[in-house]
Design a protein around this motif. Structure first.
Motif, PDB file in Angstrom:
ATOM      1  N   GLY A 135       0.930  -1.147  -0.063  1.00 52.18           N
ATOM      2  CA  GLY A 135      -0.067   0.106   0.070  1.00 52.18           C
ATOM      3  C   GLY A 135       0.927   1.175   0.041  1.00 52.18           C
ATOM      4  N   LYS A 136       1.936   1.268   0.696  1.00 46.65           N
ATOM      5  CA  LYS A 136       2.733   2.427   0.702  1.00 46.65           C
ATOM      6  C   LYS A 136       3.387   2.750  -0.664  1.00 46.65           C
ATOM      7  N   LEU A 137       3.651   1.618  -1.424  1.00 51.82           N
ATOM      8  CA  LEU A 137       4.308   1.736  -2.869  1.00 51.82           C
ATOM      9  C   LEU A 137       3.174   2.091  -3.766  1.00 51.82           C
ATOM     10  N   SER A 170      -6.407   6.679   2.564  1.00 50.00           N
ATOM     11  CA  SER A 170      -5.127   5.694   1.802  1.00 50.00           C
ATOM     12  C   SER A 170      -5.522   4.587   3.209  1.00 50.00           C
ATOM     13  N   VAL A 171      -5.621   4.900   4.392  1.00 54.39           N
ATOM     14  CA  VAL A 171      -5.481   3.910   5.366  1.00 54.39           C
ATOM     15  C   VAL A 171      -6.683   3.119   5.413  1.00 54.39           C
ATOM     16  N   LEU A 246       2.052   3.175   6.663  1.00 54.83           N
ATOM     17  CA  LEU A 246       1.486   4.263   5.536  1.00 54.83           C
ATOM     18  C   LEU A 246       1.665   5.565   6.071  1.00 54.83           C
ATOM     19  N   THR A 247       1.455   6.137   7.323  1.00 55.97           N
ATOM     20  CA  THR A 247       1.229   7.488   7.879  1.00 55.97           C
ATOM     21  C   THR A 247       2.078   7.702   9.149  1.00 55.97           C
ATOM     22  N   GLY A 248       2.195   6.628   9.933  1.00 53.98           N
ATOM     23  CA  GLY A 248       2.799   6.932  11.178  1.00 53.98           C
ATOM     24  C   GLY A 248       1.936   7.549  12.112  1.00 53.98           C
ATOM     25  N   ASN A 253      -1.527  14.074  13.739  1.00 55.16           N
ATOM     26  CA  ASN A 253      -2.613  12.964  14.391  1.00 55.16           C
ATOM     27  C   ASN A 253      -3.759  12.624  13.538  1.00 55.16           C
ATOM     28  N   ALA A 254      -4.067  13.200  12.140  1.00 53.64           N
ATOM     29  CA  ALA A 254      -4.984  12.849  11.360  1.00 53.64           C
ATOM     30  C   ALA A 254      -5.445  11.549  11.366  1.00 53.64           C
ATOM     31  N   THR A 255      -4.585  10.501  11.159  1.00 51.12           N
ATOM     32  CA  THR A 255      -4.699   9.198  11.171  1.00 51.12           C
ATOM     33  C   THR A 255      -4.427   8.573  12.371  1.00 51.12           C
ATOM     34  N   ASP A 256      -4.130   8.960  13.323  1.00 53.38           N
ATOM     35  CA  ASP A 256      -4.128   8.279  14.848  1.00 53.38           C
ATOM     36  C   ASP A 256      -5.349   7.487  15.201  1.00 53.38           C
ATOM     37  N   VAL A 257      -5.093   6.189  15.474  1.00 50.84           N
ATOM     38  CA  VAL A 257      -6.254   5.287  16.199  1.00 50.84           C
ATOM     39  C   VAL A 257      -5.568   5.094  17.397  1.00 50.84           C
ATOM     40  N   LEU A 258      -6.513   4.470  18.262  1.00 52.16           N
ATOM     41  CA  LEU A 258      -6.318   4.240  19.581  1.00 52.16           C
ATOM     42  C   LEU A 258      -5.090   3.375  19.799  1.00 52.16           C
TER      43      LEU A 258
END
Length: 304
Positions: A135-137, A170-171, A246-248, A253-258
């Motif tokens: 997915g990163k590619l 993307s996530v 993908l995003t770290g 923190n837009a893609t941070d999950v718990l």
């Protein structure tokens, strides 16, 4: 005399039953031991850790419910919770719908359906980290395949890592790709149990293709849908590697999950008591959802 004679005759039967019970417990004892060692003990340890202030080195300081009180005043925790809830709804809904659609297509006389099945279940054959790297590619905004294709047809490149909404999309897309094959496989197996006589009866009654799917096939797939709903929701609560690769968790923190937020607190800032509290909250939410869904399913089955 009859009662006295009957009493000794029951003893051999009871002995056989007790020996059978002992044998059964003996067979499941190793599994119960592993379950206690790798599930129950870590859960208890996490609960104890969540009541402490510690960096993981040396003894911790008991603070009671202080870590849980911090959660309610932490905006990053609530943002990670919102991201987790939104991604769970999107991934679960789309993976169930697309999984059922692809299962219906691949259950029909479709050309090269064996090849298509293999392609869809390919992510299940490799580790999730390897799939996330694929997915990163695809989604890398500087050298990704998708942006190269967009620019080739004259469209602007998308900021898959530096933009909040594209990064979150993307996530979701990569996670959906990882779950689609499993859902398709379960639905495909469940479709084998739908009786052909029901389909033929509905056809003779004048039901079209959509009506047969809606009123015959989908209700018969209820147990499979319930299983996948619980599994997909629990899986979405635990997503870590896709976000990390993908995003770290970024941008901002837009893609941070718990799970990623707990990781950052536990292994980056070394606030392991607070990270354990996040993990306990996540566990409680998952268990509550599973229990509510189970009771709802049982109530519906009883009323039907």
């Amino acid at each position: 005399m009859t009662a006295v004679a009957a009493a000794p005759s029951r003893r051999p039967e009871r002995r056989r039953r007790h020996r059978g019970d002992a044998a059964a417990y003996g067979f499941i004892a190793p599994n119960l031991g592993l379950l206690a060692l790798f599930v129950v003990v870590p859960l208890v340890g996490t609960l104890v850790l969540s009541l402490q202030r510690t960096n993981g080195f040396g003894g911790g300081v008991f603070v009671g419910l202080e870590n849980y009180a911090r959660l309610f005043a932490d905006p990053l925790f609530w943002r990670a919770s919102a991201n987790t809830a939104l991604s769970t709804v999107l991934v679960t809904g789309l993976s169930l719908g697309l999984g059922l659609l692809t299962a219906l297509l691949l259950n029909a006389a479709l050309p090269a359906r064996a090849v298509l099945r293999s392609i869809l279940i390919l992510p299940m054959a490799v580790s999730s980290v390897a799939s996330a790297l694929i997915g990163k590619l695809v989604f890398d905004e500087n050298a990704g395949v998708l942006n190269a294709l967009l620019q080739a047809v004259g469209l602007p490149a998308v900021s898959w890592q530096s933009g909040g909404a594209p990064a979150f999309a993307s996530v979701v897309l990569v996670t959906l790709w990882l779950r689609l094959g499993f859902n398709m496989l379960i639905y495909l197996a469940a479709l084998q149990g739908v009786g052909r006589d029901l389909i033929e009866a509905a056809t003779l009654d004048g039901a079209g293709a959509r009506q047969r799917i809606r009123y015959v096939v989908v209700p018969m797939l209820g147990p499979a849908t319930f299983f996948l709903l619980v599994i997909d929701v629990v899986y979405s609560f635990q997503v870590f590697d896709v976000v990390f690769v993908l995003t770290g968790g970024g941008p901002q923190n837009a893609t941070d999950v718990l799970v990623t937020y707990a990781y950052q607190n536990g292994f980056v800032t070394r606030d392991q008591g607070y990270a354990a509290a996040i993990g306990v909250v996540l566990l409680v939410v998952a268990v509550v959802f599973a229990v509510v869904q189970w009771n709802t399913s049982r109530t519906r089955d009883l009323t039907e």
